[in-house]
Structure formats: C-alpha cells, structure tokens
Design an enzyme around this catalytic site. Structure first.
Site, PDB file in Angstrom:
ATOM      1  N   LYS A 136      -8.212   0.611  -5.245  1.00 36.13           N
ATOM      2  CA  LYS A 136      -9.495  -0.011  -4.675  1.00 36.13           C
ATOM      3  C   LYS A 136     -10.743   0.626  -4.950  1.00 36.13           C
ATOM      4  O   LYS A 136     -10.965   1.941  -5.282  1.00 36.13           O
ATOM      5  CB  LYS A 136      -9.380   0.212  -3.030  1.00 36.13           C
ATOM      6  CG  LYS A 136      -8.412  -0.837  -2.532  1.00 36.13           C
ATOM      7  CD  LYS A 136      -8.140  -0.632  -0.891  1.00 36.13           C
ATOM      8  CE  LYS A 136      -7.223  -1.330  -0.165  1.00 36.13           C
ATOM      9  NZ  LYS A 136      -6.884  -2.625  -0.250  1.00 36.13           N
ATOM     10  N   GLY A 196      -0.055  -3.685   3.893  1.00 37.09           N
ATOM     11  CA  GLY A 196      -0.861  -2.491   3.954  1.00 37.09           C
ATOM     12  C   GLY A 196      -0.061  -1.476   4.764  1.00 37.09           C
ATOM     13  O   GLY A 196       1.107  -1.015   4.492  1.00 37.09           O
ATOM     14  N   SER A 197      -0.658  -0.965   6.075  1.00 37.74           N
ATOM     15  CA  SER A 197      -0.090  -0.220   6.998  1.00 37.74           C
ATOM     16  C   SER A 197       1.372  -0.764   7.651  1.00 37.74           C
ATOM     17  O   SER A 197       2.141   0.095   8.042  1.00 37.74           O
ATOM     18  CB  SER A 197      -1.100   0.071   8.044  1.00 37.74           C
ATOM     19  OG  SER A 197      -2.198   0.007   7.752  1.00 37.74           O
ATOM     20  N   GLY A 242      -5.454  -2.767   8.622  1.00 34.77           N
ATOM     21  CA  GLY A 242      -4.899  -1.632   9.529  1.00 34.77           C
ATOM     22  C   GLY A 242      -4.864  -1.841  10.829  1.00 34.77           C
ATOM     23  O   GLY A 242      -4.702  -1.018  11.734  1.00 34.77           O
ATOM     24  N   GLY A 278      -3.526  -7.150   8.093  1.00 37.24           N
ATOM     25  CA  GLY A 278      -2.935  -7.480   9.372  1.00 37.24           C
ATOM     26  C   GLY A 278      -1.428  -7.938   9.418  1.00 37.24           C
ATOM     27  O   GLY A 278      -0.825  -8.184  10.296  1.00 37.24           O
ATOM     28  N   ASP A 305       0.909  -1.193  -0.119  1.00 33.89           N
ATOM     29  CA  ASP A 305       0.186   0.077  -0.123  1.00 33.89           C
ATOM     30  C   ASP A 305       1.049   1.328   0.059  1.00 33.89           C
ATOM     31  O   ASP A 305       1.903   1.450   0.785  1.00 33.89           O
ATOM     32  CB  ASP A 305      -0.748   0.105   1.509  1.00 33.89           C
ATOM     33  CG  ASP A 305      -2.092  -0.897   1.192  1.00 33.89           C
ATOM     34  OD1 ASP A 305      -2.311  -1.437   0.168  1.00 33.89           O
ATOM     35  OD2 ASP A 305      -2.915  -0.869   2.218  1.00 33.89           O
TER      36      ASP A 305
END
Lengths: 226, 306
Positions: B89, B243-244, B161, B222, B32
């Site tokens: 997305k 992602g994060s 997230g 996650g 991301d």
C-alpha cells in the site's frame, strides 16, 4: 471425419462439451472464447465434472491456488489420470505450469514430460506483450505474457511440436493431445488458438459438433453444470 | 531524475498487462500479511496474492497516529518467501511511496485509504507507472475517476479493520445498480449521468455499452468469515481481499490457517451452500470486530479520497 470412438475412456454422450477448470483465474474469459467458437462449456470444480467432456482448459491464474483447491477435493488426481488417459487439455500460463514438470511449488500434474519454470521472466513489472509468429497462422498472434513461465526442457522429445517461439523460448507447444501456451490467448479476441485446440478435440467449433451429434444419433442432451 | 531511476516513463503504461494481472486474480483471495510466517500461511492456504503490511488494518485503527507505506525491509522479507504476487500500500496521493514500491518490483500497488492520505487535492497519476494499481471506490463515479487516473483494479471501500461487512455490501450493490441504470440510455442522458457521477464521459459511455466496469471489481473491507466472502462474490465481486479477518481471528496459527483455507474455498464455491457447510466445518473462530455504526463519521477510513 470425426471419430467418436477415439477416446475409449471418455464415452461420448450428448452434446460435445469442453470443460474449463473453474477453481480460480481466467476461466470466465476462456468460457467466453469457447462459447464464441460455438461449443458448450462446463465449469469443472469437482472430479465428477470431468465425466463426458471432450476436452479441458486449465486457465491462467495462480497455479499454487489451483493446485491447492484441486488437491483438497481429489480433483488433482482426477485431472492427472484424465490427462494421462488421453483427454485433450489446453493449459495457458498457470495451466501450462500445472500440466508440465518442475521442481518449485506447486506440485505438478506431470501429464507432459516438459519442464516449465514459474515466474521465469520476473515479477509483474517484467510482464510484456509481443507479436508472435505461430506455425500455421498467416498473421501474428498478439501474445500477452503476465508473470509468465518459461518452457525450459523436454521439447526435444518426439511427440512435441513447437508451434511458436519468443526470444528463443517455446511459447506454444503441442505434445500429443496437450496444448501449452505460456501467454494468454483468452485475454484477446483472437480465437485461432482456441480453434486449434478444438480441432485437437476433433470438434472444430459448432460444425463438427453437429457432426458428432449426428453420428452418435444423440437426442440425449446433458444438463450443463452452470 | 536520471535515466536509470526513471521508472515512470510517460505513456508507457502497459495497460493490457496491468488489467491482465487483475483478471488472473479473479476468483481468488488476497490476504493481508505482516511477516514471512504469515505469508507462508497465506500461500499454503491458497491465497492468490498477499498484501505486505507493517500492521493489519485493525491495529492501524487501534494504534492511531500516521499510517505510512510499510518499511522496505518488511516488504522484501515477504517478497523473499512468497511465490505468489506481492502487493503493498501507498498513501493516497503519495506518488513517491508508489515509485519506491514500483522500484521494489511490488506486483500491485494499493493506493489505500487505510493509510493516512498525503495529498488532499490529487490521487496518484497511475497511468505512467509500469506497476498496476488497485484503488477503493464507494460508487461508480469514484470507480471511474480512479480508472481514468490509471487504476487497473477497483475494490470496494468497506470499513477496513472492523470485520463489519455492511459498507462493502453497500458499495458493491451501489456500483452494480449504478451500472445497470446506464444500460439503454441515449447519448444525452449519458452525458447528464457523467456530470452527476463526476466521471469522464468516455468511460461512462463504455460502461453503459459493456454493462460492466472496464477493469475487475473486487470486494474489500470488513470481510471476516467464509460466509462474508461468499456473500460478496454472490453480490458480484470478482475476488476478495481479506485483511484482519484471518490473522486477527485467533492467536493460534493453526486456527488462522483454517480460516484462511476456508475463505479461499468459499470464494470458489460461493454459489453452493451445501459445499459451504462442509467448508465452514473446520472454522470455529472469527475476529471480534467493531460495529461501524458506533464509529463517528470523521473516523471512517472510507471517507479518505473522493
């Protein structure tokens, strides 16, 4: 007739084995295709995995990722010297990009003097498939092109044989012991191009493999790396 | 819709090319990113693709409100600097966002539960699109429903997230055990299974025969550390979305880059713990994260879609 002494830099020991660069990409599909051709395969992830292999496949995938991972462990230089020392190598899509030359990312192996431009047809929405008429095959080969590169220059050199064209661009070429495809034979069940490569490695599928084993009189088998 | 804008031609679905691209991403990490600088860090770290976002999921979670498709200018900024595939997305069911993303030549569209759903009855009919879609799934039935709608890639629906991997693990294990349960069943039993899974019979039969989904299955949601990524690969994921976990690991771009590089390498060498020791040596940060057990059921993103 199989000549086991053809590649002096790569002493043959035990079963003929084809390495598949397994850092990222379509390596599981290439391994499946090669095994269906009846040869042993080995995942290549470190420089020492290149020892004693009879040929190497560089799969499709992201060329920048493969170059990045290969460079971190010294494999990039090892691939370059193996290619320049006569190891037969088959590159599909990202593999063709890496084996050739080019000015954009990633850094290239420059094993062949052929310019390959990345993502030359555009983005994924420009990906396509086409029936290809390839030299020495009687029926067309189903070519799947995914964010495919274009071979731009260098095919006029004397060592280079163009085995297939699509819309005027070479899509399958053989340059000495290097075979480049800008499409993905590993996405189909058609093994003809893999067999062509194995002929280049002088072990056209299982039968020639047997001959090599007999010739080297080898009882010594080598542990497969995976 | 006039001829020129008619991108989503019925029947022209490029299935081979769509699944083909998914197969080319195998063994890789999709990261991301929210701007050109992060896209450059991701590509330099060896990402196989980037997901162009306005905010990473942990910020979407924190900020609340309605989460929508990223601004077009943001996606273009990232497309301009990335040479690897760029994903983006759309909201669940928001076919118009998807058509805009396709017209932008986005390489993969994620119909994602991270954004606020736009349609409570139907996911996007993905088959007519030329661009491939990835969708999340918590179990085999959900995966096959998405595939029957035209998804060319499935990912777990781990709680985005949070940096908490427990849901991604659960989804991956469940899908793989459900696939194993189909092996060897006769036609009648498969029909019953299809009913129970609420999935098309032909797809259930195909999975029973092949012992795998008809499209690749990646891990997402996650995943925050190299060990998380390697664990998902060991559980059978074919690649990993992060992602994060990268850009929320530290405010320092050098540390973010070290995390990104280590996760890329961990996915390649997932079955070699000795290599993983070396890989993790340069990583001393991780995103703080949030225990999903403390999140009320109705706040879970994975319950969006069905």
């Amino acid at each position: 007739m199989v000549n086991a002494r053809r590649f002096p830099d790569l002493p043959r020991a035990g079963k003929p084995t084809i390495g598949v660069l397994a850092l990222q990409g379509s390596f599981p599909l290439h391994i499946a295709s090669l095994q269906r051709c009846g040869v042993e395969t080995r995942k290549v992830r470190k420089p020492e995995d290149l020892e004693d292999i009879h040929g190497l496949v560089i799969p499709g995938g992201e060329s920048t990722t493969m170059e990045n991972l290969a460079s971190r462990c010294g494999l990039f230089d090892a691939l370059r010297s193996a290619g320049r020392n006569g190891l037969p190598i088959f590159g599909t899509c990202a593999g063709a990009i890496l084996l050739g030359k080019g000015t954009e990312r990633p850094e290239r192996l420059q094993v062949v003097d052929i310019e390959v431009r990345r993502n030359a047809y555009g983005r994924q929405v420009d990906s396509f498939n086409a029936e290809l008429f390839l030299a020495s095959f009687e029926t067309p080969f189903h070519g799947v092109f995914i964010r495919a590169p274009i071979i731009e220059a260098g095919t006029e050199n004397l060592d280079c044989e163009i085995l297939g064209l699509h819309e005027g661009h070479p899509v399958l070429i053989r340059n000495g012991r290097i075979l480049l495809a800008t499409f993905h034979p590993e996405l189909t069940d058609d093994l003809r191009i893999h067999k062509l490569f194995l002929e280049m490695c002088e072990l056209a599928s299982g039968k020639a493999g047997e001959e090599i084993r007999e010739e080297s009189g080898a009882g010594q088998t080598r542990e497969n790396a995976f | 819709m006039n001829e020129e804008n008619n991108i989503a031609v019925e029947g022209e679905n490029n299935w081979e090319e769509k699944v083909g691209l998914a197969k080319m991403l195998v063994g890789g990490v999709v990261m991301d990113v929210t701007n050109a600088e992060q896209a450059r860090i991701a590509e330099a770290a060896g990402a196989v693709a980037v997901m162009a976002l306005e905010r990473v999921p942990s910020d979407i979670r924190k900020d609340g409100g309605i989460a929508r498709m990223s601004p077009v200018s943001k996606i273009q900024e990232i497309q301009e600097c990335a040479s690897i595939p760029v994903m983006a997305k759309s909201r669940i069911g928001h076919f118009m966002e998807a058509e805009i993303l396709e017209a932008l030549s986005v390489d993969f569209i994620d119909e994602s539960e991270v954004l606020t759903p736009a349609d409570e009855d139907a996911h996007i009919d993905k088959s007519p699109f030329k661009a491939p879609f990835v969708c999340g799934a918590r179990n085999l039935g959900e995966a096959l429903r998405r595939i029957s709608e035209g998804a060319a890639l499935i990912r777990t629906k781990g709680e985005a997230g949070t940096g908490d991997i427990i849901h991604a693990v659960r989804h991956m294990k469940l899908i793989n055990s459900q696939i194993k349960e189909l092996a060897g069943l006769g036609e009648w039993d498969l029909a019953t299974c299809a009913e129970k899974l609420n999935a098309p019979r032909d797809l259930v039969k195909q999975v029973a025969k092949d012992g795998r989904l008809p499209v690749p299955n990646f891990a997402a949601g996650g995943i925050a550390t190299p060990a998380d990524a390697a664990m998902m690969m060991r559980l059978g994921a074919e690649a990993v979305f992060v992602g994060s976990g990268i850009f929320k690991s530290s405010p320092d771009p050098e540390k973010q880059s070290a995390v990104a590089r280590a996760i890329v390498e961990a996915v390649t060498h997932f079955d070699n713990p000795a290599e993983l020791v070396r890989i993790c040596q340069n990583v001393d940060v991780a995103m703080r994260g949030e225990d999903t057990a403390e999140i009320p059921e109705e706040k879970l993103l994975q319950s969006r879609g069905w």
